[in-house]
Write a protein that holds these residues in place. Structure first.
Motif, PDB file in Angstrom:
ATOM      1  N   MET B   1       0.830  -1.204   0.000  1.00 47.39           N
ATOM      2  CA  MET B   1       0.000   0.000   0.000  1.00 47.39           C
ATOM      3  C   MET B   1       0.865   1.255   0.000  1.00 47.39           C
ATOM      4  O   MET B   1       1.862   1.328   0.710  1.00 47.39           O
ATOM      5  N   ILE B   2       0.436   2.208  -0.785  1.00 54.68           N
ATOM      6  CA  ILE B   2       1.169   3.484  -0.831  1.00 54.68           C
ATOM      7  C   ILE B   2       0.178   4.617  -0.535  1.00 54.68           C
ATOM      8  O   ILE B   2      -0.904   4.671  -1.127  1.00 54.68           O
ATOM      9  N   PHE B   3       0.553   5.484   0.392  1.00 59.03           N
ATOM     10  CA  PHE B   3      -0.322   6.602   0.735  1.00 59.03           C
ATOM     11  C   PHE B   3       0.299   7.928   0.308  1.00 59.03           C
ATOM     12  O   PHE B   3       1.476   8.176   0.568  1.00 59.03           O
ATOM     13  N   ALA B   4      -0.526   8.764  -0.332  1.00 62.96           N
ATOM     14  CA  ALA B   4      -0.090  10.114  -0.693  1.00 62.96           C
ATOM     15  C   ALA B   4      -0.503  11.031   0.446  1.00 62.96           C
ATOM     16  O   ALA B   4      -1.689  11.142   0.763  1.00 62.96           O
ATOM     17  N   ILE B   5       0.475  11.661   1.057  1.00 62.51           N
ATOM     18  CA  ILE B   5       0.189  12.434   2.264  1.00 62.51           C
ATOM     19  C   ILE B   5       0.520  13.906   2.085  1.00 62.51           C
ATOM     20  O   ILE B   5       1.657  14.270   1.725  1.00 62.51           O
ATOM     21  N   ASP B   6      -0.489  14.728   2.328  1.00 61.99           N
ATOM     22  CA  ASP B   6      -0.349  16.176   2.251  1.00 61.99           C
ATOM     23  C   ASP B   6       0.408  16.636   3.500  1.00 61.99           C
ATOM     24  O   ASP B   6      -0.183  16.783   4.573  1.00 61.99           O
ATOM     25  N   ALA B   7       1.705  16.861   3.354  1.00 63.39           N
ATOM     26  CA  ALA B   7       2.528  17.210   4.527  1.00 63.39           C
ATOM     27  C   ALA B   7       2.204  18.611   5.036  1.00 63.39           C
ATOM     28  O   ALA B   7       2.558  18.968   6.149  1.00 63.39           O
ATOM     29  N   PHE B   8       1.495  19.402   4.214  1.00 59.27           N
ATOM     30  CA  PHE B   8       1.246  20.799   4.589  1.00 59.27           C
ATOM     31  C   PHE B   8      -0.213  21.115   4.910  1.00 59.27           C
ATOM     32  O   PHE B   8      -0.630  22.251   4.856  1.00 59.27           O
ATOM     33  N   GLY B   9      -0.978  20.074   5.257  1.00 62.51           N
ATOM     34  CA  GLY B   9      -2.385  20.307   5.606  1.00 62.51           C
ATOM     35  C   GLY B   9      -2.583  20.300   7.110  1.00 62.51           C
ATOM     36  O   GLY B   9      -2.029  19.442   7.798  1.00 62.51           O
ATOM     37  N   GLY B  10      -3.385  21.233   7.608  1.00 65.46           N
ATOM     38  CA  GLY B  10      -3.726  21.216   9.033  1.00 65.46           C
ATOM     39  C   GLY B  10      -2.982  22.243   9.854  1.00 65.46           C
ATOM     40  O   GLY B  10      -1.984  22.821   9.421  1.00 65.46           O
ATOM     41  N   ASP B  11      -3.486  22.470  11.052  1.00 65.54           N
ATOM     42  CA  ASP B  11      -2.958  23.511  11.935  1.00 65.54           C
ATOM     43  C   ASP B  11      -1.535  23.212  12.391  1.00 65.54           C
ATOM     44  O   ASP B  11      -0.785  24.127  12.716  1.00 65.54           O
ATOM     45  N   ASN B  12      -1.179  21.924  12.468  1.00 61.89           N
ATOM     46  CA  ASN B  12       0.119  21.572  13.043  1.00 61.89           C
ATOM     47  C   ASN B  12       1.075  20.981  12.012  1.00 61.89           C
ATOM     48  O   ASN B  12       1.998  20.245  12.347  1.00 61.89           O
ATOM     49  N   ALA B  13       0.818  21.321  10.744  1.00 65.33           N
ATOM     50  CA  ALA B  13       1.673  20.811   9.668  1.00 65.33           C
ATOM     51  C   ALA B  13       2.928  21.670   9.547  1.00 65.33           C
ATOM     52  O   ALA B  13       2.898  22.847   9.901  1.00 65.33           O
ATOM     53  N   PRO B  14       4.051  21.121   9.060  1.00 61.78           N
ATOM     54  CA  PRO B  14       4.202  19.709   8.689  1.00 61.78           C
ATOM     55  C   PRO B  14       4.647  18.801   9.847  1.00 61.78           C
ATOM     56  O   PRO B  14       4.621  17.589   9.688  1.00 61.78           O
ATOM     57  N   SER B  15       5.050  19.399  10.995  1.00 60.88           N
ATOM     58  CA  SER B  15       5.679  18.547  12.021  1.00 60.88           C
ATOM     59  C   SER B  15       4.760  17.437  12.538  1.00 60.88           C
ATOM     60  O   SER B  15       5.160  16.272  12.605  1.00 60.88           O
ATOM     61  N   ALA B  16       3.502  17.780  12.881  1.00 62.70           N
ATOM     62  CA  ALA B  16       2.594  16.761  13.419  1.00 62.70           C
ATOM     63  C   ALA B  16       2.264  15.704  12.365  1.00 62.70           C
ATOM     64  O   ALA B  16       2.119  14.523  12.680  1.00 62.70           O
ATOM     65  N   VAL B  17       2.148  16.141  11.112  1.00 62.19           N
ATOM     66  CA  VAL B  17       1.833  15.196  10.033  1.00 62.19           C
ATOM     67  C   VAL B  17       2.964  14.172   9.901  1.00 62.19           C
ATOM     68  O   VAL B  17       2.726  12.958   9.881  1.00 62.19           O
ATOM     69  N   ILE B  18       4.179  14.683   9.852  1.00 60.33           N
ATOM     70  CA  ILE B  18       5.322  13.776   9.655  1.00 60.33           C
ATOM     71  C   ILE B  18       5.537  12.887  10.880  1.00 60.33           C
ATOM     72  O   ILE B  18       5.761  11.677  10.756  1.00 60.33           O
ATOM     73  N   GLU B  19       5.380  13.463  12.058  1.00 53.85           N
ATOM     74  CA  GLU B  19       5.503  12.644  13.271  1.00 53.85           C
ATOM     75  C   GLU B  19       4.423  11.559  13.288  1.00 53.85           C
ATOM     76  O   GLU B  19       4.673  10.411  13.674  1.00 53.85           O
ATOM     77  N   GLY B  20       3.216  11.916  12.851  1.00 49.71           N
ATOM     78  CA  GLY B  20       2.122  10.945  12.779  1.00 49.71           C
ATOM     79  C   GLY B  20       2.446   9.797  11.825  1.00 49.71           C
ATOM     80  O   GLY B  20       2.167   8.626  12.108  1.00 49.71           O
ATOM     81  N   CYS B  21       3.060  10.135  10.689  1.00 52.90           N
ATOM     82  CA  CYS B  21       3.460   9.102   9.727  1.00 52.90           C
ATOM     83  C   CYS B  21       4.459   8.146  10.373  1.00 52.90           C
ATOM     84  O   CYS B  21       4.375   6.919  10.195  1.00 52.90           O
ATOM     85  N   MET B  22       5.381   8.707  11.126  1.00 57.08           N
ATOM     86  CA  MET B  22       6.410   7.877  11.770  1.00 57.08           C
ATOM     87  C   MET B  22       5.763   6.920  12.776  1.00 57.08           C
ATOM     88  O   MET B  22       6.098   5.734  12.829  1.00 57.08           O
ATOM     89  N   LEU B  23       4.841   7.443  13.568  1.00 55.43           N
ATOM     90  CA  LEU B  23       4.131   6.608  14.543  1.00 55.43           C
ATOM     91  C   LEU B  23       3.435   5.446  13.845  1.00 55.43           C
ATOM     92  O   LEU B  23       3.528   4.288  14.267  1.00 55.43           O
ATOM     93  N   ALA B  24       2.729   5.762  12.753  1.00 59.85           N
ATOM     94  CA  ALA B  24       1.979   4.732  12.040  1.00 59.85           C
ATOM     95  C   ALA B  24       2.925   3.707  11.393  1.00 59.85           C
ATOM     96  O   ALA B  24       2.632   2.510  11.374  1.00 59.85           O
ATOM     97  N   MET B  25       4.050   4.175  10.885  1.00 57.43           N
ATOM     98  CA  MET B  25       5.011   3.277  10.232  1.00 57.43           C
ATOM     99  C   MET B  25       5.642   2.309  11.232  1.00 57.43           C
ATOM    100  O   MET B  25       5.928   1.149  10.895  1.00 57.43           O
ATOM    101  N   GLN B  26       5.868   2.805  12.464  1.00 54.77           N
ATOM    102  CA  GLN B  26       6.413   1.913  13.491  1.00 54.77           C
ATOM    103  C   GLN B  26       5.440   0.783  13.819  1.00 54.77           C
ATOM    104  O   GLN B  26       5.834  -0.339  14.105  1.00 54.77           O
ATOM    105  N   LYS B  27       4.154   1.108  13.777  1.00 52.98           N
ATOM    106  CA  LYS B  27       3.125   0.130  14.137  1.00 52.98           C
ATOM    107  C   LYS B  27       2.857  -0.880  13.032  1.00 52.98           C
ATOM    108  O   LYS B  27       2.465  -2.012  13.288  1.00 52.98           O
TER     109      LYS B  27
END
Lengths: 338, 338
Positions: B1-27
């Motif tokens: 599976m490949i996900f296209a992720i908008d790193a610049f969407g949301g109030d806490n982008a890009p740091s929260a988005v990228i950190e969230g990706c890392m959390l999900a990838m670890q799991k």
């Protein structure tokens, strides 16, 4: 002032209704009541109380429209029901306001058929008052009209303004339009067209769109919407409130420390509950009818019913019906019913 | 599976988005990501983390569509934006699902324009998952379509059923119609007509009307409504929740005993808050598009964004898009767009 009271409306009728009347009469000497319903049952209830008998009369009405009946049919067929007889008293000028905790649909249909609309009013609207972080807000319409035209919403704004000015004594009520975005141009077909109408209307302090998350912010005094949306909002509020309390209770009771904490916080919970309690705000007026109509909550206890009577006193003494009639006459709408 | 992720969407982008990706990838080891946005800023964020670089790539997108831009115009003009570039990856088959915490309107408009609808789908719908007293419920549509036809609501029922069956693993999802009364025959023009359509539809477990006070009862798995009403319900829920917590806090802090009680109940409040927390349920899928689209909440932190990715995994592995396509193809609607 004379109030026609449906003694047989609501879950706790007739005892809570009659007890509520007694509470209100003790507080305020300026009105008398006509109770409609089965005369002997009403007399049996009245015996339990001490009151000035000159202020209480009874109009016998052997029938009751129950909460599951189809409103329009019930109103047409049950001429001897407590609702129809009480509405007739208002229509004939024997009473200034009708108060009932009974079948909402039958009240709406009956009020329109028997008491009739204020000239020029296209659709009467049910308008409960909700608590907010600061002061009350009126949500109009909350169920009388499932399908609306922009012109109805404009009239709801006039009716709500007249009520909040003369009953709640807000000098220049801030009117908002319930919408799916805060900016002008947002909305569905109805709200887009309503926005334009409201913006151009004289005598309304229209301050723009209100997203439903801000209903309880205290930034609005009157919020207009169609009756389907208003009904959905009202029931969502109700559901969320009870679900949250239920969830909180489960959580609090699941640990010893928090259980103790809950006991210690009990006073605060109680105050909150009363701050949010519709009973404190009486009932919902049905505005646009040529006479006062107050719908008390179906589960009203005596205190809640007494609040609905307090509200009726303000509605009548503030001449809300007259004020609505003037506002509607001064702002005719450019559209005729087909 | 490949996900296209908008790193610049949301109030806490890009740091929260990228950190969230890392959390999900670890799991979960079964997916890789393509981040869209300004490449050097993304690289600066990525350096902070340890991860398998084979699973992460970047597509440079110098533009950002911010949350106040007019969606359709922004999508058409800003071809180099992080949203448009990510959607293009899904449209071209380079990614299975798009995830963003950015401008909802731009996502809706962009998904329809770029990725396009599933053949036969009249209107894609935004469908958040809400917590109830027992299990989650999907409310569809919550804002993509302010004006609806009964046929759209019927399709929403199919789409919601496919999702709840394949992502939440509910065998035979119970579908309710948001309405102003529980009995058949209640409603506005739209819901009356929708009731008839839903009742006759094969492959939907339609159990009747749902009054919004029962949304959180746990008696329904999918609730269909037009996007204006769904939006009003969602925002009312949100507003009531925060207003209640605010009021409760004020009350609790007003007395010494209750203040102490509040401290002792803190754990319970926290659990409740997390039970009601949208972050636990990821984002809202946009259903009906020919590819996975997940809208994460605008204020998502890393944990919330990681939940949205978990949801994307289930959406793709459960082949929700394919299941919707089959259901729509098997149940064509007797009405053609003008």
């Amino acid at each position: 002032m004379i109030f026609a009271i449906d003694a047989f409306g609501g879950d706790n009728a007739p005892s809570a209704v009659i007890e509520g009347c007694m509470l209100a009469m003790q507080k305020n000497p300026d009105f008398s009541i006509i109770l409609t319903g089965d005369e002997s049952t009403i007399r049996d209830e009245l015996i339990k109380h001490t009151y000035d008998s000159a202020r209480v009369s009874i109009v016998h009405a052997p029938d009751v429209i129950d909460c599951n009946e189809q409103p329009t049919i019930a109103v047409r067929r049950k001429k001897e029901s407590s609702i129809v007889k009480a509405l007739r008293l208002v229509a004939d000028g024997h009473a200034d306001c009708f108060i009932s905790a009974g079948n909402t649909g039958a009240m709406l249909a009956g009020a329109t058929l028997i008491v009739k609309r204020i000239p020029g009013v296209k659709r009467p609207a049910l308008a409960p008052i909700l608590p907010t972080l600061q002061g009350p807000v009126m949500l109009i319409d909350c169920g009388a009209n499932a399908d609306c035209r922009p012109e109805y919403l404009k009239q709801f704004a006039y009716m709500g303004t007249a009520y909040m000015k003369n009953v709640i004594e807000i000098e220049n009520p801030r009117v908002g339009l319930i919408n799916n975005g805060s900016e002008e141009g947002k909305g569905n077909e109805l709200t887009k067209a309503s926005y334009s109408l409201l913006k151009e209307s004289d005598g309304i302090n229209f301050i723009g769109n209100c997203e439903p998350r801000d209903i309880m912010s205290g930034d609005y005094d009157v919020l207009v919407c169609d009756g389907f949306v208003g009904n959905a909002i009202l029931k969502t509020l109700e559901g969320t409130f009870f679900t949250l309390l239920k969830m909180l209770k489960t959580e609090l009771m699941s640990g010893t420390v928090s259980k103790l904490g809950a006991v210690m916080s009990k006073g605060a919970f109680k105050t909150l509950k009363s701050r949010l309690d519709y009973k404190e705000y009486g009932g919902a007026p049905l505005l646009g009818i040529n006479g006062g109509i107050i719908k008390a909550h179906g589960s009203s206890d005596a205190k809640a019913f007494a609040s609905a009577i307090d509200q009726a006193i303000k509605l009548v003494s503030g001449d809300v019906t007259g004020k609505i009639a003037s506002a509607i006459a001064a702002n005719p709408i450019d559209w005729e019913e087909l």
